[in-house]
Design a protein around this motif. Structure first.
Motif, PDB file in Angstrom:
ATOM      1  N   TYR A 262     -13.421 -54.155  26.648  1.00  0.00           N
ATOM      2  CA  TYR A 262     -12.696 -53.281  25.705  1.00  0.00           C
ATOM      3  C   TYR A 262     -11.193 -53.383  25.939  1.00  0.00           C
ATOM      4  O   TYR A 262     -10.408 -53.454  24.998  1.00  0.00           O
ATOM      5  CB  TYR A 262     -13.189 -51.842  25.861  1.00  0.00           C
ATOM      6  CG  TYR A 262     -12.572 -50.887  24.875  1.00  0.00           C
ATOM      7  CD1 TYR A 262     -12.818 -51.011  23.513  1.00  0.00           C
ATOM      8  CD2 TYR A 262     -11.744 -49.846  25.298  1.00  0.00           C
ATOM      9  CE1 TYR A 262     -12.238 -50.124  22.600  1.00  0.00           C
ATOM     10  CE2 TYR A 262     -11.171 -48.963  24.398  1.00  0.00           C
ATOM     11  CZ  TYR A 262     -11.418 -49.109  23.047  1.00  0.00           C
ATOM     12  OH  TYR A 262     -10.855 -48.236  22.149  1.00  0.00           O
TER      13      TYR A 262
ATOM     14  N   PRO B 272      -3.908 -44.325  21.004  1.00  0.00           N
ATOM     15  CA  PRO B 272      -4.396 -43.051  21.538  1.00  0.00           C
ATOM     16  C   PRO B 272      -4.972 -43.194  22.938  1.00  0.00           C
ATOM     17  O   PRO B 272      -5.500 -44.249  23.315  1.00  0.00           O
ATOM     18  CB  PRO B 272      -5.517 -42.642  20.564  1.00  0.00           C
ATOM     19  CG  PRO B 272      -5.409 -43.558  19.385  1.00  0.00           C
ATOM     20  CD  PRO B 272      -4.754 -44.806  19.900  1.00  0.00           C
ATOM     21  N   GLY B 273      -4.878 -42.109  23.679  1.00  0.00           N
ATOM     22  CA  GLY B 273      -5.597 -41.987  24.949  1.00  0.00           C
ATOM     23  C   GLY B 273      -6.924 -41.295  24.689  1.00  0.00           C
ATOM     24  O   GLY B 273      -7.683 -41.695  23.807  1.00  0.00           O
TER      25      GLY B 273
ATOM     26  N   TYR C 235      -8.981 -50.544  33.272  1.00  0.00           N
ATOM     27  CA  TYR C 235      -9.708 -49.615  34.128  1.00  0.00           C
ATOM     28  C   TYR C 235     -11.084 -50.176  34.452  1.00  0.00           C
ATOM     29  O   TYR C 235     -11.606 -51.035  33.731  1.00  0.00           O
ATOM     30  CB  TYR C 235      -9.784 -48.210  33.527  1.00  0.00           C
ATOM     31  CG  TYR C 235     -10.248 -48.132  32.081  1.00  0.00           C
ATOM     32  CD1 TYR C 235     -11.601 -48.203  31.749  1.00  0.00           C
ATOM     33  CD2 TYR C 235      -9.326 -47.959  31.059  1.00  0.00           C
ATOM     34  CE1 TYR C 235     -12.014 -48.110  30.429  1.00  0.00           C
ATOM     35  CE2 TYR C 235      -9.730 -47.875  29.739  1.00  0.00           C
ATOM     36  CZ  TYR C 235     -11.077 -47.945  29.430  1.00  0.00           C
ATOM     37  OH  TYR C 235     -11.488 -47.865  28.138  1.00  0.00           O
TER      38      TYR C 235
ATOM     39  N   ARG D 163     -20.170 -46.153  23.322  1.00  0.00           N
ATOM     40  CA  ARG D 163     -19.882 -46.840  24.591  1.00  0.00           C
ATOM     41  C   ARG D 163     -21.071 -46.722  25.547  1.00  0.00           C
ATOM     42  O   ARG D 163     -21.429 -47.676  26.215  1.00  0.00           O
ATOM     43  CB  ARG D 163     -18.621 -46.244  25.229  1.00  0.00           C
ATOM     44  CG  ARG D 163     -18.449 -46.625  26.679  1.00  0.00           C
ATOM     45  CD  ARG D 163     -17.107 -46.233  27.234  1.00  0.00           C
ATOM     46  NE  ARG D 163     -16.151 -47.311  27.052  1.00  0.00           N
ATOM     47  CZ  ARG D 163     -14.855 -47.216  27.299  1.00  0.00           C
ATOM     48  NH1 ARG D 163     -14.346 -46.066  27.704  1.00  0.00           N
ATOM     49  NH2 ARG D 163     -14.052 -48.235  27.140  1.00  0.00           N
TER      50      ARG D 163
ATOM     51  N   SER E  93      -5.017 -48.660  21.480  1.00  0.00           N
ATOM     52  CA  SER E  93      -5.535 -47.729  22.480  1.00  0.00           C
ATOM     53  C   SER E  93      -4.677 -47.870  23.724  1.00  0.00           C
ATOM     54  O   SER E  93      -4.077 -48.932  23.945  1.00  0.00           O
ATOM     55  CB  SER E  93      -6.978 -48.101  22.827  1.00  0.00           C
ATOM     56  OG  SER E  93      -7.411 -47.395  23.976  1.00  0.00           O
ATOM     57  N   ILE E  94      -4.682 -46.831  24.553  1.00  0.00           N
ATOM     58  CA  ILE E  94      -4.042 -47.029  25.855  1.00  0.00           C
ATOM     59  C   ILE E  94      -4.807 -48.104  26.640  1.00  0.00           C
ATOM     60  O   ILE E  94      -4.265 -48.701  27.564  1.00  0.00           O
ATOM     61  CB  ILE E  94      -3.945 -45.722  26.672  1.00  0.00           C
ATOM     62  CG1 ILE E  94      -5.312 -45.085  26.870  1.00  0.00           C
ATOM     63  CG2 ILE E  94      -2.971 -44.764  26.040  1.00  0.00           C
ATOM     64  CD1 ILE E  94      -5.318 -44.037  27.969  1.00  0.00           C
ATOM     65  N   ALA E  95      -6.032 -48.401  26.221  1.00  0.00           N
ATOM     66  CA  ALA E  95      -6.801 -49.484  26.842  1.00  0.00           C
ATOM     67  C   ALA E  95      -6.157 -50.845  26.598  1.00  0.00           C
ATOM     68  O   ALA E  95      -6.487 -51.824  27.270  1.00  0.00           O
ATOM     69  CB  ALA E  95      -8.230 -49.487  26.302  1.00  0.00           C
TER      70      ALA E  95
ATOM     71  N   PHE F  46     -17.261 -42.201  19.634  1.00  0.00           N
ATOM     72  CA  PHE F  46     -16.717 -43.291  20.456  1.00  0.00           C
ATOM     73  C   PHE F  46     -17.491 -43.459  21.772  1.00  0.00           C
ATOM     74  O   PHE F  46     -17.984 -44.540  22.092  1.00  0.00           O
ATOM     75  CB  PHE F  46     -15.217 -43.067  20.730  1.00  0.00           C
ATOM     76  CG  PHE F  46     -14.624 -44.128  21.611  1.00  0.00           C
ATOM     77  CD1 PHE F  46     -14.204 -45.336  21.086  1.00  0.00           C
ATOM     78  CD2 PHE F  46     -14.521 -43.940  22.991  1.00  0.00           C
ATOM     79  CE1 PHE F  46     -13.692 -46.344  21.906  1.00  0.00           C
ATOM     80  CE2 PHE F  46     -13.997 -44.934  23.821  1.00  0.00           C
ATOM     81  CZ  PHE F  46     -13.590 -46.130  23.268  1.00  0.00           C
TER      82      PHE F  46
HETATM   83  C1  8X3 Z   1     -10.223 -45.142  23.852  1.00  0.00           C
HETATM   84  C2  8X3 Z   1      -9.418 -44.615  24.991  1.00  0.00           C
HETATM   85  O1  8X3 Z   1      -9.201 -44.422  27.527  1.00  0.00           O
HETATM   86  O2  8X3 Z   1     -11.457 -44.600  26.621  1.00  0.00           O
HETATM   87  O3  8X3 Z   1      -9.569 -46.162  23.191  1.00  0.00           O
HETATM   88  O4  8X3 Z   1     -10.012 -46.510  26.662  1.00  0.00           O
HETATM   89  S1  8X3 Z   1     -10.064 -45.072  26.498  1.00  0.00           S
END
Ligand code: 8X3
Length: 236
Positions: free
Chosen positions: A146, A174-175, A140, A186, A133-135, A182
């Motif tokens: 995460y 992915p972003g 953030y 969350r 992930s971009i995470a 998902f």
């Molecule tokens: C999910 C993308 O930007 O919510 O992996 O972390 S983000």
């Protein structure tokens, strides 16, 4: 399974996993769709001519069943997810544990179970694709657990790449991808909060990521795509 190449997709009951399973099957792979929700998997397996396999990536005994598969050429480690979006001080250790157990240790367990089969794939064509992930590249607010887990997945991808040059290892990062589950996961079932993440925005779809999976998996055995980041045009 005849003599088709075999792909195992974890977290295949919905979202990116299900879309990737469909794309791989359309490209001629026999796909073993693995997840906890057998009702969905049975339907998907029937649709794509694949095999449904009940799998909980947090349970060592469940994962051990994967070792019985006679052949595996591709592993897509896709199972995982996020829980909560609180500042670190307010996060619960249980949520941290869940995110590490699914995203990080789930990837480790499944990889360990299938690595011997992947190493036995013809002409060093075995391939692991990890869903990062971009995470895993940034941090953030509210994302600490995460972010840490997806940073962990990236370390796993890099370590596997260094240590196993008889197979290929790719990480897809992915972003913003608008999938049904998902953000609902969350936000612990709050569908309006989840919908707000994607509202009035340009988003990727699960099928966009599936197309990247299909392409990476279609390449000849001497080509390793190390990392691919995928974002909607307006996410910078
Ligand atoms: C999910 C993308 O930007 O919510 O992996 O972390 S983000």
């Amino acid at each position: 399974m005849e003599d088709k190449k075999v792909a195992v997709v974890t977290g295949a009951s919905s979202g990116i996993g299900a879309a990737a399973a469909r794309a791989l099957a359309a490209d001629g792979w026999h796909v073993v769709v693995a997840a906890r929700r057998m009702d969905r998997l049975t339907q998907l397996a029937a649709e794509i001519g694949g095999t449904a396999l009940e799998l909980d990536v947090t349970d060592a005994e469940s994962v051990a069943r994967l070792e019985k598969l006679p052949r595996v050429d591709l592993l897509l480690n896709n199972a995982g997810g996020a829980k909560g979006l609180e500042p670190l001080a307010e996060t619960s250790v249980q949520d941290w544990q869940w995110m590490f157990d699914t995203n990080v240790l789930g990837t480790v367990r499944v990889t360990q179970a299938l690595l011997p089969k992947l190493l036995a794939a013809p002409n060093n064509s075995g391939l692991i694709i990890n869903m990062g992930s971009i995470a895993g590249w940034t941090v953030y607010e509210g994302g600490s657990a995460y972010n840490a887990a997806k940073h962990g997945v990236r370390v796993i991808s890099r370590a596997l790449r260094l240590e196993n040059q008889k197979i290929r290892v790719t990480e897809l990062d992915p972003g913003r991808v608008a999938t049904a589950e998902f953000s609902v996961n969350r936000f612990r079932g709050d569908t309006s909060k989840a919908a707000a993440v994607y509202a009035d925005q340009l988003n990727l779809t699960a099928e966009d990521i599936a197309e990247a999976v299909r392409w990476v998996a279609s390449l000849p055995a001497h080509v390793n795509i190390d990392v691919m980041t995928l974002k909607p045009r307006t996410q910078t």
